[in-house]
Design an enzyme around this catalytic site. Structure first.
Site, mmCIF file in Angstrom:
data_model
loop_
_atom_site.group_PDB
_atom_site.id
_atom_site.type_symbol
_atom_site.label_atom_id
_atom_site.label_comp_id
_atom_site.label_asym_id
_atom_site.label_seq_id
_atom_site.Cartn_x
_atom_site.Cartn_y
_atom_site.Cartn_z
ATOM 1 N N GLN A 122 0.852 -1.162 -0.092
ATOM 2 C CA GLN A 122 0.110 -0.069 0.038
ATOM 3 C C GLN A 122 0.968 1.193 -0.082
ATOM 4 O O GLN A 122 0.989 1.848 1.266
ATOM 5 C CB GLN A 122 -0.837 -0.203 1.346
ATOM 6 C CG GLN A 122 -2.002 1.044 1.407
ATOM 7 C CD GLN A 122 -3.135 0.846 0.530
ATOM 8 O OE1 GLN A 122 -3.626 -0.388 0.424
ATOM 9 N NE2 GLN A 122 -3.573 1.617 0.021
ATOM 10 N N PHE A 123 1.563 1.647 -1.186
ATOM 11 C CA PHE A 123 2.054 2.765 -1.264
ATOM 12 C C PHE A 123 1.694 4.003 -0.708
ATOM 13 O O PHE A 123 2.191 4.988 -0.537
ATOM 14 C CB PHE A 123 2.893 2.810 -2.417
ATOM 15 C CG PHE A 123 2.095 3.412 -3.531
ATOM 16 C CD1 PHE A 123 2.008 5.034 -4.106
ATOM 17 C CD2 PHE A 123 1.079 2.678 -4.321
ATOM 18 C CE1 PHE A 123 1.220 5.260 -4.949
ATOM 19 C CE2 PHE A 123 0.193 3.154 -5.285
ATOM 20 C CZ PHE A 123 0.401 4.564 -5.742
ATOM 21 N N THR A 124 0.139 4.190 -1.074
ATOM 22 C CA THR A 124 -0.309 5.380 -0.769
ATOM 23 C C THR A 124 -0.329 5.652 0.715
ATOM 24 O O THR A 124 -1.038 6.840 1.195
ATOM 25 C CB THR A 124 -1.919 5.152 -1.188
ATOM 26 O OG1 THR A 124 -2.388 4.143 -0.738
ATOM 27 C CG2 THR A 124 -1.844 4.954 -2.730
#
Length: 146
Positions: A78-80
Site C-alpha cells: 500500500q504505497f499510498t
C-alpha cells in the site's frame, strides 16, 4: 515502514474480478514502504506486529496476539500510506519508496512472517486490487517502524 492493521473476521483480495487470496479470522496488514526504510528493520517490526495484543481473551479484553489465536494474516502492499496531502488536492507520493526497492522489503516482510506458524496470504505487489474485509470490532491500528 508504516502499517495499518485491521482486525478482521474475514478478508479477501480480488484481482481481475477473481479471488486471489482470502483469510478467515485474523488481521489485514496494509504495508507502506518509505524512502530510507531498510530491509534490516523488517524483523523487529514484524516481531512487534506479531506480538500486538488486539484480540480478545475470555474476559473480552484485548489481550491476545495473532499467534495466541492462531489467526491468519493477509498482507497488502500500500504505497499510498505515504501520501502527502499538505499542498493542493492531489496527493504526492514522494516519500514512498521506488517500486524495485519497496518490493524487496515487502518480500522480506512476507517471508519473515511465513517462517512462523501463522497462515500468511498476500495480494500481488503493484497490482490493482479490490480488498474486501469485515473489520471486527472495529479495530484499526497504525504503526510505524521508526
Amino acid at each position: 515502514m508504516k502499517v495499518i492493521i485491521q482486525r478482521v473476521s474475514r478478508a479477501s483480495v480480488e484481482i481481475n474480478s477473481s479471488i486471489y487470496s482470502s483469510i478467515d479470522s485474523g488481521m489485514v496488514v496494509f504495508l507502506g514502504i518509505k524512502k530510507g526504510d531498510k530491509i534490516q528493520d523488517v524483523d523487529n517490526f514484524v516481531d512487534k506486529i506479531l506480538k500486538l495484543r488486539i484480540f480478545e481473551d475470555d474476559n473480552g479484553k484485548m489481550n491476545l496476539s495473532i499467534c495466541d489465536i492462531q489467526g491468519e494474516i493477509l498482507i497488502i502492499s500500500q504505497f499510498t500510506l505515504y501520501a502527502d496531502t499538505k499542498h493542493g488536492n492531489r496527493p504526492s507520493f514522494f516519500e514512498s519508496e521506488t517500486s524495485i526497492l519497496a518490493e524487496k522489503i515487502y518480500n522480506q516482510f512476507v517471508n519473515y512472517i511465513s517462517k512462523t506458524e501463522i497462515v500468511v496470504k498476500t495480494g500481488q505487489f503493484g497490482a490493482m486490487m479490490n480488498v474486501n474485509l469485515v473489520n471486527n470490532g472495529p479495530v484499526t491500528i497504525e504503526m510505524e517502524s521508526r
